[in-house]
Each structure stands twice: as structure tokens, then as C-alpha cells.
Write a protein that holds these residues in place. Structure first.
Motif, short mmCIF file in Angstrom:
data_model
loop_
_atom_site.label_atom_id
_atom_site.label_comp_id
_atom_site.label_asym_id
_atom_site.label_seq_id
_atom_site.Cartn_x
_atom_site.Cartn_y
_atom_site.Cartn_z
N PHE A 1 -22.39 87.54 11.54
CA PHE A 1 -22.31 88.02 12.93
C PHE A 1 -23.71 88.22 13.51
O PHE A 1 -23.93 88.05 14.70
N GLU A 2 -24.66 88.57 12.66
CA GLU A 2 -26.04 88.67 13.14
C GLU A 2 -26.56 87.29 13.54
O GLU A 2 -27.16 87.12 14.60
N GLU A 3 -26.24 86.33 12.69
CA GLU A 3 -26.69 84.95 12.93
C GLU A 3 -26.10 84.40 14.23
O GLU A 3 -26.83 83.86 15.07
N VAL A 4 -24.77 84.54 14.41
CA VAL A 4 -24.17 83.97 15.63
C VAL A 4 -24.54 84.78 16.87
O VAL A 4 -24.47 84.27 17.99
N GLY A 5 -24.94 86.04 16.64
CA GLY A 5 -25.42 86.83 17.78
C GLY A 5 -26.71 86.25 18.33
O GLY A 5 -26.93 86.22 19.55
N LEU A 6 -27.56 85.78 17.43
CA LEU A 6 -28.84 85.19 17.84
C LEU A 6 -28.65 83.76 18.34
O LEU A 6 -29.30 83.33 19.29
N LYS A 7 -27.77 83.04 17.66
CA LYS A 7 -27.64 81.63 17.98
C LYS A 7 -26.17 81.25 17.87
O LYS A 7 -25.71 80.80 16.82
N PRO A 8 -25.40 81.44 18.97
CA PRO A 8 -23.97 81.12 18.92
C PRO A 8 -23.74 79.64 18.66
O PRO A 8 -24.53 78.80 19.10
N GLY A 9 -22.67 79.36 17.91
CA GLY A 9 -22.33 77.97 17.63
C GLY A 9 -20.91 77.68 18.06
O GLY A 9 -20.35 78.38 18.91
N GLU A 10 -20.32 76.69 17.43
CA GLU A 10 -18.96 76.27 17.78
C GLU A 10 -17.95 76.83 16.78
O GLU A 10 -16.84 76.34 16.70
N ASP A 11 -18.35 77.81 15.99
CA ASP A 11 -17.50 78.27 14.90
C ASP A 11 -16.69 79.50 15.31
O ASP A 11 -16.91 80.09 16.36
#
Lengths: 75, 806
Positions: B605-615
């Protein structure tokens, strides 16, 4: 008798499990949203017990069999 | 204590005992009552001091003991009231018991001397008593008068037994007590044989006074049948018999003296749960805290279930302020008589003693743990904590906790003065397996034997048939009645600090959580994934064909499921990490542990907070709930759901399909020849195997089946084997129609991933049979089993080696 029956689909509840389509493919047909639409059916075809089976088989309880006045016959 | 009512009464009892102290004539003692019993009696004092020790009030107990010692007369008498002849024996027992509980060290010389003189005094009384054992004495506990009664003899036997077995007493005094005890025991047996009276219902009871000697003092001139107000009842004053049984341990648990008393108690304990008519009030009354005396008898006699029943009956007779009256009429009599003080502090002491002894019981040279607990105390998350409780073997702390897997974890930390010969954990329920300090151990018939070490950890797994909704119609009705059978509860608090969504929610909130995930598992989307999922199956099956063998669970089913999830959830880059977690993501090295999942979710969630993807995690992070952003706990709840659900269950489904097909070559050939049958075959295997056999619900409303607050299992597997819906349910019929199984549940919580699970299974079986139409078991399978009605079904597949070819 069944010429006067209708099937009502609660489209909110339905999540396209497909029991109805598998049970009576001539009556329940997928629409563009993958919800079943009911094809018109005549007296005694399909038999009442097959309709009840389709209604019973819906895991979400999204189908209801109603009579002409909208009263629930089977749910 | 897991029962808050019991804990509250313990607290109230501690308060009563602390408030019972009063200094008179320079002696600080526990006063029995506030008015009638404003004073201290030897027998009451013995138990009050013991309770004080159990509460950690050693200093106060020591002062009270000092007061007892200062009662010692030159002739050896230890008495507060001279006609209470048993007091010398009782006082002697109190001194010894207190020293056992202080530190288990030898009595100081002065106190040995008090015991020596008391023994001499008892011997004099014995000679005066002759064939009666003891001289005429005050008939306490409802007999009244000065007479040849049995309570004095019984208490003398109890005290001598305590002296002879105690390590704090010098050997010569133990020998003297032993001789005296044997002598008096013969006298007692003779009296008992002579005086035994038949019970109307059969059996026999021992009256506490000589039935020939004198009439009851209350009816000196009565002719004919005494009216009930003047009758000495079979139970009258049997408190002394109870004390001789425990703590006296004068008789073996199977001695007729014990079994006869138990039989009498069974007869007189029905109306209010406490044996009736045992004290001063002769007619339709209960002596409230005598419940504890008799509970100890049951505990000693090996019937802890009766002991705990008496604890609850005793508790139910407390006033709202958590104190007790000594005696009172039973409610239905309408007599409304009362006897003694309120608060009656000895009653409070008995409550403390009984609770302690239900948990930690000193018996002979043994220590019995947890024998007297209620099965309902062992619910998930229950804790029982006993801190540094003194025993005659030394001090010990006991920490008991129960998890949602019915595992009872016991931590025993003891500071032994002299360890008991045996330590037995005796739970009130059947136990399947046990381990001590991490090693599996055999269970004895009487329980689990613990090593006599200073620190021991043990785990017992309860063989608990959980309350469950069973059968097709009942399961369907229960899951649809979601307000009564609620999912909105954190069912697995031992592995996660948040709820899984939408699984652990209900109603509108459930629908909104579900709507967040629904697009990812929608029929059309899943159908669109079919080619990619088929590629995964094709590759796995090709590897199997090339190698000629595989371990089906970890080499085929698990990678099939995890890679399919990688595609579905848009995280193919995480597949290797997910694979490393194994089948059950919340089981690490055999223990339930949710920290790995939490660490992963935290990172992702930290990762997608910084860089949202298609997941799916980016989607969850960007989703809102009822017009507000999701909280972190909600994100974790949804994230945990997509990681855990559709993993172990689908692995079990695929493994189960391989397991069944490997041993049914004709059916396998039929499927290989006609792939259009695979869809119905998967439905049938779903029904038969029920890979997610049950889910929990909390009963929140009144139902016909279960009380509010019960946690019940919804048994989908039982529904799927219900013969009233599925003819011949134990036969796998790959063409079975109709097949309205509940393998994916039913109602609002019907499995969101059903389409995906079915697709994975269908595609996998199609590809397997196309490339490897023949396969067989190749080595020992490891499978755990479940019993469903009369059938044994696989539950979890641990490993399943297969080989290519017949």
C-alpha cells in the motif's frame, strides 16, 4: 397455470452466478451486463418445478416467481 | 477469570475479607460478621486465613495466625469458646496450613510446641470420649446442645490427617498424629457402622449425632413424629463430614463415606443448586456458603462438574453488593427466614477458596490444574490468570489462554518448595492432542501429566464439536438471515488486528465493501482472463509430462492458483513471493501468524500510494466507502481478503480433483473423452469436497437454534452431503444435475471469486486430461480428514505425489 407467471430478477443482488441460465437456458439469457433477462414463456413450458428449481438455485436469492397481480408464488 | 460475574464476586469477596479485620485486645483478626458474628472463631478463621493467603494478603494472615497462637492454653487447648472442643484440632490445623502457605519451611520451635501440646490435649479428649471418640461437645452447624456428636470427631480426624501429611511438621509429631488418627479412625468406623441410617430413597446417610443418645434439644418433650421445624435432617451439620473429606483427606475418594455423602447431596441440591437443610435453619433453607464445602467434596470425589455447578449456585445467592447471608429460606418456601450476618465474611472466604481450588487443587501429593472449570470458560480469547498462588508445594503462577483454534495454552511458572509427585492438567473437555514444551506427548486417562519443572509450557487441543448449523435448508436459511447470524465481527483476532472485508461485515456496509472488489471478479472479466489462465495450466501440465511425476499440491495446485491470482489481481511481479508463503498464508512454521501478511500489505500500500498501477491494491487505495476515503484498516481488510480467499480453498479443490481422478480411472477416461463434462464434474467435486467446509457466524438475535452471543459454524459441507437434497450424496456423480451445492456459500456473502475458482479448476482439469490423461499415486499422500455425518472426507491436502501413466 404457468402462462400467468413471471420471474422477477433483483439486478442489485444478482452477480451472474449462472445457475438460472444453466437450468433453463431458453428462459434465462445473459444480457450485455451479464445479468439474466427473462424470455417470454407459455403455458406449461417450462414446467413449474423447473422454474422453482432455477429460483431455488440462485445463491443470492435474486429471483422471485410472481403471479399476474405481482404476488410472490415462489422465492 | 473468563466469566466476569465470577471475577466481580472475587473482587467483592476480597474487599469483604480486607474489611473484616478488627483489632480487639491487641489481636487483629478476621471478624466473621458485622453484628451477630462480630468475633473470630477457630474454624471460620482457618478458612478466612487461607483465603487471605490466596489473595496475597500474607501479612494479614500472619497477624491473624498470631492471634490464634496467643489463644494457646497451658493444657494444650487452642480455644475461643471452651465448649467448642474441636477448636484445639482446628487451631492446630490452621497453624500448619498457614506455614505450608507462607513458605513450606519447618515450623518454628514455639509453634511446634503448640502443636505438640495440642496433640497431647486431643489424646486426653480421646480417652474421655471412649467409644464415642470425643466427649460431649457443642453441636455446631445445626445440632445444638452439648452432646456426643460427630462434628468434633470428624474435625479432629481432619486435623490429624493434616498434621501427619505435612512437611512443615517435625517427624515425631507426625508419627504421634498418625497413631492418634489411626486409633480415632477405628472409633469413627465403629460409630459409622452402628449409626448409619437408611435414606427413604435408598442409600444411607451418617447422622452427625448419635441417633440413640438424646433427642434434639429443640424438642425435649415431643412425642411422636417430630414436625419438620424440629427435625435434625440427614444433611444437618454434615459440613464437618465435608471438611474431613476435604481439606482433611481422611477418606479415599471412593470410600463409602464419600460416596454416601455424594448420594445424599444429589438428593438435596435440586431446588436452589445448594444442598438444602444442612445448617441451623431446619426446614427448606440453604446455608449459602456450605455450597463451597460440598463443592470441595465433589472436586475431591472426581466430579468437578458438580463442584462448578455449586460455585454458580453459591454465586447466585450473593446479594447485589457481592456479599452473602449465612443462611436463608429457599425462595419458594415463602418462609423468608434469615440466619446470621450479612455480610458473612466466611462466605466471602469460601468463594475465594473455591475458585482457587477449582483452578489449582492440592490433592495428596499431587497438584491438579484446571479440573473445576466450565467448558464455556474455554472460549476463544479466554484467559485465566492465577498469580503466585501459594500451595503446600510452593508458589505457582498459571497463565491459561485459548485461541480460536480451540488450543488451550498453559504456562506454569512455579517456585517449588517441594514439587508435587505429579502435576496433572485435567480439563473438563475431551482433548485430541497435547504437547509439552513443544514436544507431542501422550495423554493419560486422568489428563495431561506435566514435568515437575519450574517453568512448563503446554498446549492442549480441545476435541470440540463446535456448535454448527447443518443441513442444506438450515444452512441456506441461516446465511440468508444475516441479521441473526452476523458476519460483522472480527473472527480471527489472533492473527489480524482488523476485519477482513467484505467477509466480516453485514448489510449496507457489506454491499459497499463488496462493490469495491466485485469488478475484479465479475463473470465477464474472469471469462476474458481465460486464455492467460489456460497458458498457466498448460505450462504446469507440460512440466508434469516432462518430469513424469510431481507433488500435486505444491508443484501443480499451488502455482496454478497463485499465478492465476497474479494475473487476476494485476500483480504478476509478486507471484514468487506469494508462492513462498505456502498454501496457508497465515500459518508460519505450523503456528497461526498474520505478521507476514501485514508486512506485505503495509509495503504494497505504501508502494501504490507513491506510484499507483493497474493492480487491485491501487484500486483499493483509490476507492472510497460511503463518501469517504478508506481507512488503513479497511484497506488492509480488503487486501487481506484478496490475498487469502480463493487460495487455500482452490488449492484444496485442485488437489482434491487430482486425488479423486487418480483413483477413479474409468471416470477419468470418461472426462478425457468428453471435455464438455468437465464443468459439471467440477460442480460435483465442489459439492463432494466442499473445499471451504465452513465459516463462522455470530448469533446476534434470538434464533430457534442458538442463544445470542454464540459463535457458530455454518457447515457448508454438511449441506452439500444432505441426502434430502442430493440423492446418494457420498457417491461422486460427475454428471449430477441439478447440483445446487453450497460450496461457495449462499446469500449475501456468496463467494465473490466463484467464477474465478471454477474457471481455474475447469481449465486446469481440461489441460491436465488433454496432456496427461493417465496418472496415479506415486508415494504417500499427506491428507488431513474431516468427519461429515458418516463419511470421512479430505480436509486439507498437505502433499500428494503423483506419477504419469497407469
Amino acid at each position: 397455470m404457468s402462462d400467468r407467471l413471471r420471474v422477477v430478477v433483483d439486478r442489485q443482488e444478482c452477480f451472474s452466478f449462472g445457475v438460472c441460465v444453466e437450468t433453463l437456458p431458453n428462459v434465462f439469457v445473459w444480457d450485455e451486463e451479464d445479468k439474466p433477462v427473462i424470455q417470454p414463456f407459455d403455458s406449461d413450458e417450462p414446467p413449474l418445478d423447473r422454474l422453482k428449481e432455477a429460483v431455488d438455485g440462485c445463491p443470492r436469492g435474486a429471483l422471485t416467481l410472481v403471479d399476474e397481480e405481482g404476488r410472490t408464488v415462489w422465492s | 477469570m473468563p466469566d466476569r460475574g465470577v471475577m466481580d464476586l472475587l473482587t467483592a469477596s476480597a474487599r469483604s475479607i480486607a474489611q473484616a479485620r478488627m483489632t480487639r485486645d491487641g489481636l487483629t483478626e478476621f471478624q466473621v460478621g458485622a453484628a451477630i458474628y462480630r468475633g473470630s472463631w477457630m474454624l471460620d478463621g482457618l478458612f478466612l486465613m487461607e483465603a487471605a493467603q490466596f489473595l496475597g494478603l500474607e501479612g494479614q494472615a500472619a497477624e491473624a495466625l498470631e492471634a490464634v497462637l496467643r489463644r494457646a492454653a497451658d493444657d494444650g487447648t487452642l480455644a475461643i469458646i471452651p465448649t467448642h472442643l474441636k477448636e484445639t484440632a482446628v487451631g492446630m490445623a490452621a497453624i500448619i496450613r498457614q506455614h505450608e502457605l507462607f513458605d513450606g519451611k519447618a515450623l518454628p520451635t514455639g509453634e511446634s510446641e503448640v502443636v505438640r501440646r495440642a496433640l497431647r490435649r486431643i489424646d486426653q479428649l480421646r480417652l474421655q470420649g471412649g467409644e464415642h471418640g470425643m466427649p460431649p461437645a457443642f453441636g455446631d452447624g445445626g445440632l445444638d446442645g452439648e452432646r456426643y456428636e460427630l462434628t468434633t470427631l470428624l474435625w479432629t480426624l481432619a486435623a490429624l490427617s493434616i498434621v501427619r501429611r505435612s512437611d512443615v511438621v517435625p517427624d515425631d509429631l507426625r508419627a504421634a498424629a498418625s497413631m492418634l488418627a489411626e486409633n480415632l479412625h477405628v472409633t469413627f468406623r465403629n460409630r459409622a457402622e452402628r449409626d448409619m441410617q437408611p435414606l427413604v430413597s435408598g442409600g444411607a446417610y451418617l447422622p452427625m449425632f448419635d441417633p440413640r443418645s438424646v433427642l434434639h434439644h429443640r424438642m425435649p418433650d415431643f412425642v411422636g413424629e417430630p414436625d419438620p421445624w424440629q427435625r435434625v435432617n440427614p444433611g444437618t451439620a454434615t459440613y464437618a463430614l465435608a471438611h474431613a473429606i476435604y481439606p482433611g483427606e481422611v477418606f479415599d475418594p471412593d470410600d463409602p463415606v464419600v460416596t454416601n455423602l455424594c448420594r445424599l447431596l444429589e438428593e438435596i441440591d435440586d431446588e436452589e443448586g445448594i444442598p438444602g437443610d444442612t445448617g441451623w435453619l431446619p426446614y427448606r433453607a440453604v446455608w449459602t456458603y456450605a455450597a463451597s464445602f460440598y463443592a470441595h467434596v465433589w472436586l475431591y470425589a472426581g466430579r468437578p462438574d458438580k463442584a462448578i455447578d455449586y460455585l454458580y449456585a453459591f454465586a447466585n445467592h450473593a446479594a447485589p453488593t457481592g456479599v452473602w447471608r449465612e443462611e436463608q429460606s429457599i425462595t419458594s418456601s415463602g418462609n423468608r427466614l434469615r440466619y446470621g450476618d450479612m455480610p458473612h465474611n466466611w462466605a466471602s472466604a469460601e468463594f475465594v477458596r473455591l475458585v482457587r481450588n477449582l483452578l489449582v487443587f492440592e490433592r495428596g501429593n499431587e497438584l491438579e490444574l484446571l479440573a473445576g472449570i466450565r467448558p464455556s470458560w474455554l472460549h476463544a480469547d479466554a484467559e485465566i490468570v492465577v498469580e503466585r498462588t501459594p500451595t503446600r508445594y510452593g508458589r505457582l503462577s498459571l497463565h491459561v489462554s485459548v485461541n480460536s483454534q480451540n488450543e488451550v495454552n498453559i504456562d506454569l511458572d512455579a517456585d517449588w518448595a517441594k514439587p508435587p509427585e505429579r502435576i496433572v492438567v485435567r480439563l473438563p473437555e475431551a482433548v485430541t492432542t497435547a504437547s509439552v514444551d513443544g514436544h507431542p506427548v501422550q495423554l493419560l486417562e486422568e489428563g495431561l501429566l506435566l514435568p515437575r519443572a519450574g517453568h512448563v509450557r503446554a498446549t492442549l487441543v480441545l476435541a470440540r464439536a463446535q456448535a454448527a448449523v447443518r443441513g442444506h435448508a438450515a444452512v441456506k436459511a441461516a446465511v440468508r438471515d444475516w441479521p441473526a447470524f452476523s458476519s460483522a465481527y472480527p473472527f480471527k483476532p489472533d492473527i489480524r488486528a482488523y476485519r477482513q472485508y467484505p467477509l466480516e461485515s453485514d448489510g449496507a456496509a457489506h454491499d459497499d465493501y463488496r462493490a469495491i472488489l466485485a469488478p475484479w471478479f465479475h463473470r465477464r472479466r474472469v471469462d476474458e482472463l481465460e486464455p492467460r489462465i489456460r497458458t498457466i495450466a498448460t505450462a504446469l501440465v507440460r512440466d508434469l509430462a516432462a518430469a513424469g511425476r510431481a507433488e500435486a499440491v505444491n508443484d501443480l495446485a499451488l502455482p496454478m492458483v497463485v499465478r492465476s491470482l497474479g494475473v487476476t489481481l494485476g500483480r504478476p511481479q509478486d507471484v514468487d513471493e506469494w508462492l513462498s508463503w505456502g498454501v496457508e498464508i497465515n500459518i508460519v512454521d505450523g503456528r497461526r501468524d498474520g505478521r507476514g501478511t501485514d508486512a506485505y500489505l503495509s509495503r504494497v500500500f505504501e508502494e501504490v500510494g507513491l506510484k499507483p498501477g493497474e493492480d487491485v491494491f491501487s484500486h483499493i487505495a483509490a476507492s472510497s466507502f460511503q463518501g469517504r476515503p478508506l481507512t488503513q484498516r479497511e484497506r488492509f481488510g480488503l487486501g487481506s481478503m484478496v490475498l487469502a480467499a480463493g487460495r487455500a480453498a482452490v488449492v484444496n479443490l485442485l488437489s482434491g480433483a487430482i486425488w479423486w481422478l487418480a483413483s477413479h480411472p474409468r471416470e477419468r477416461a470418461r472426462l478425457a473423452d468428453d471435455p464438455t463434462l468437465v464443468s459439471t464434474a467440477i460442480e460435483e467435486l465442489l459439492r463432494y469436497l466442499s473445499p471451504a467446509p465452513e465459516l463462522e457466524r455470530m448469533v446476534t438475535g434470538d434464533t430457534d437454534w442458538f442463544p445470542t452471543g454464540d459463535q457458530v459454524a455454518i457447515s457448508f459441507v454438511s449441506a452439500n452431503h444432505d441426502p434430502s437434497v442430493f440423492p446418494d450424496p457420498e457417491t461422486v456423480d460427475l454428471g449430477r444435475r441439478p447440483n445446487h451445492h453450497l460450496a461457495f456459500g449462499n446469500g449475501p456473502h456468496t463467494c465473490l471469486g466463484a467464477h474465478l475458482g471454477k474457471l481455474e479448476a475447469r481449465v486446469f482439469v481440461e489441460e491436465l486430461l488433454r496432456t496427461v490423461p493417465r496418472f496415479r499415486y506415486d508415494g504417500d499422500a499427506q491428507i488431513t480428514w474431516q468427519q461429515v455425518t458418516e463419511t470421512r472426507l479430505p480436509k486439507d491436502f498437505i502433499s500428494l505425489p503423483i506419477g504419469v501413466g497407469e
